[in-house]
Design a protein around this motif. Structure first.
Motif, mmCIF file in Angstrom:
data_model
loop_
_atom_site.group_PDB
_atom_site.id
_atom_site.type_symbol
_atom_site.label_atom_id
_atom_site.label_comp_id
_atom_site.label_asym_id
_atom_site.label_seq_id
_atom_site.Cartn_x
_atom_site.Cartn_y
_atom_site.Cartn_z
ATOM 1 N N ALA A 70 0.867 -1.193 0.000
ATOM 2 C CA ALA A 70 0.000 0.000 0.000
ATOM 3 C C ALA A 70 0.897 1.233 0.000
ATOM 4 O O ALA A 70 1.425 1.612 1.045
ATOM 5 N N PRO A 71 1.105 1.874 -1.132
ATOM 6 C CA PRO A 71 2.023 3.014 -1.220
ATOM 7 C C PRO A 71 1.688 4.111 -0.214
ATOM 8 O O PRO A 71 0.527 4.478 -0.028
ATOM 9 N N GLY A 72 2.723 4.623 0.467
ATOM 10 C CA GLY A 72 2.563 5.741 1.382
ATOM 11 C C GLY A 72 1.953 5.412 2.726
ATOM 12 O O GLY A 72 1.772 6.312 3.549
ATOM 13 N N SER A 73 1.665 4.155 2.984
ATOM 14 C CA SER A 73 1.054 3.794 4.263
ATOM 15 C C SER A 73 2.131 3.582 5.331
ATOM 16 O O SER A 73 3.319 3.486 5.037
ATOM 17 N N PHE A 74 1.686 3.517 6.590
ATOM 18 C CA PHE A 74 2.608 3.336 7.711
ATOM 19 C C PHE A 74 2.496 1.928 8.265
ATOM 20 O O PHE A 74 1.416 1.330 8.295
ATOM 21 N N LEU A 75 3.639 1.439 8.752
ATOM 22 C CA LEU A 75 3.707 0.155 9.449
ATOM 23 C C LEU A 75 4.405 0.366 10.785
ATOM 24 O O LEU A 75 5.181 1.303 10.957
ATOM 25 N N TRP A 76 4.137 -0.535 11.718
ATOM 26 C CA TRP A 76 4.926 -0.625 12.946
ATOM 27 C C TRP A 76 5.529 -2.015 13.018
ATOM 28 O O TRP A 76 4.865 -3.014 12.719
ATOM 29 N N ILE A 77 6.786 -2.066 13.422
ATOM 30 C CA ILE A 77 7.520 -3.326 13.457
ATOM 31 C C ILE A 77 8.137 -3.509 14.839
ATOM 32 O O ILE A 77 8.844 -2.631 15.336
#
Length: 308
Positions: A70-77
């Motif tokens: 999903a271009p431009g989306s945020f993730l947390w890792i």
């Protein structure tokens, strides 16, 4: 005001989940494919992170092997603690109350995770040892500098104490041992313009309006080595190290100023002789005067001659 994005994932081993923004363009069919290309780990480790539900989207949903890119989306890792060279020195807790934790940090221990220093940092060590998941630094101290660091115990107190440092409402006192010939004398006050570019190891003094000021008071001399009391009125990156080096008094053990020198990760000899000695301020919550002092002492270099 833009609302700060909060991690949907809890801490892991005292370490906050890392936020990552996906590129605005790309041909990866899945998030997993992008992470394999982007993260400095083997593909199998990425797959394990996904299986263990250590990657999440903004809405808290877990990313799996089939989640579309999903271009431009945020993730947390949730990162695993890396294998690091242990820093063989202890943190000393000087004060703890319902709002504050004040520690005496040793040389070589970073304040917060950055670069190759993650587990071996004051923040992660303290969160794990004291079971304080909301612990946060009110300011920062360089990894190579020893001395006082103030942490807030819970999130509600964080802004009040951070503003003290941002507004220069804290009187800071440092000590340093530097080499300097008897003449010419070091100025009582050093003023200059200091800039630090991202990715460049050294900060630089450049022409322009003054943005850094340090009062310098000699306390004791042993041969060419001098112990100074340093009273900065500003807080530029590496300010004290830059200012003393610029007036011909480089701090003993400095790996950056006046010239950069390499140091092995397990080399804990010859520390930077710079100590955050004292902090004074009015408590923003209780209104009480606060005064903390480090119990550490700087070692004189081997070639320093004791007074007769």
């Amino acid at each position: 005001m833009r609302r700060k994005l909060r991690s949907p994932l809890p801490q892991r081993d005292g370490l906050d989940a890392a936020r990552m923004r996906l590129p605005d363009t790309g041909t990866w069919p899945t998030v997993r494919d992008h992470l394999v290309d982007r993260l400095p780990v083997a593909p199998g480790e990425v797959d394990r992170m996904l299986r263990e539900r250590r990657v999440a989207a903004v809405d808290g949903s877990f990313v799996d092997a089939d989640t579309p890119f999903a271009p431009g989306s945020f993730l947390w890792i949730q990162r695993a603690l890396p294998v690091e060279t242990p820093v063989p020195f202890e943190l000393d807790v000087l004060h703890r109350d319902e709002h504050l934790l004040v520690v005496d940090k040793p040389h070589f221990l970073a304040t917060t995770p950055r670069g190759g220093h993650v587990a071996e940092t004051a923040l992660v060590r303290l969160r794990r040892a004291l079971d304080l998941p909301e612990l946060s630094p009110a300011h920062r101290l360089d990894r190579m500098t020893a001395g006082l660091v103030l942490f807030t115990v819970h999130e509600a107190a964080r802004r009040e104490y951070q503003l003290l440092f941002q507004n220069r409402a804290v009187r800071k006192e440092y000590e340093a041992i530097a080499h300097h010939a008897p003449e010419p004398a070091v100025p009582d006050v050093v003023r200059s313009r200091i800039v630090k570019e991202r990715g460049v190891l050294q900060a630089q003094e450049v022409p322009g309006p003054v943005n850094a000021e340090t009062r310098v008071e000699p306390v004791e001399r042993r041969g060419t080595a001098v112990r100074y009391r340093l009273l900065p009125t500003t807080g530029r990156t590496h300010q004290l190290r830059v200012h003393l080096a610029s007036v011909g008094a480089p701090i003993v053990g400095d790996d950056l100023y006046p010239v950069v020198r390499d140091r092995a990760p397990d080399d804990f000899a010859d520390p930077l002789r710079l100590l955050a000695k004292a902090l004074r301020f009015t408590d923003p919550i209780t209104g009480a005067p606060r005064h903390f002092e480090s119990r550490r002492e700087l070692d004189w270099p081997d070639d320093a001659q004791p007074p007769r």
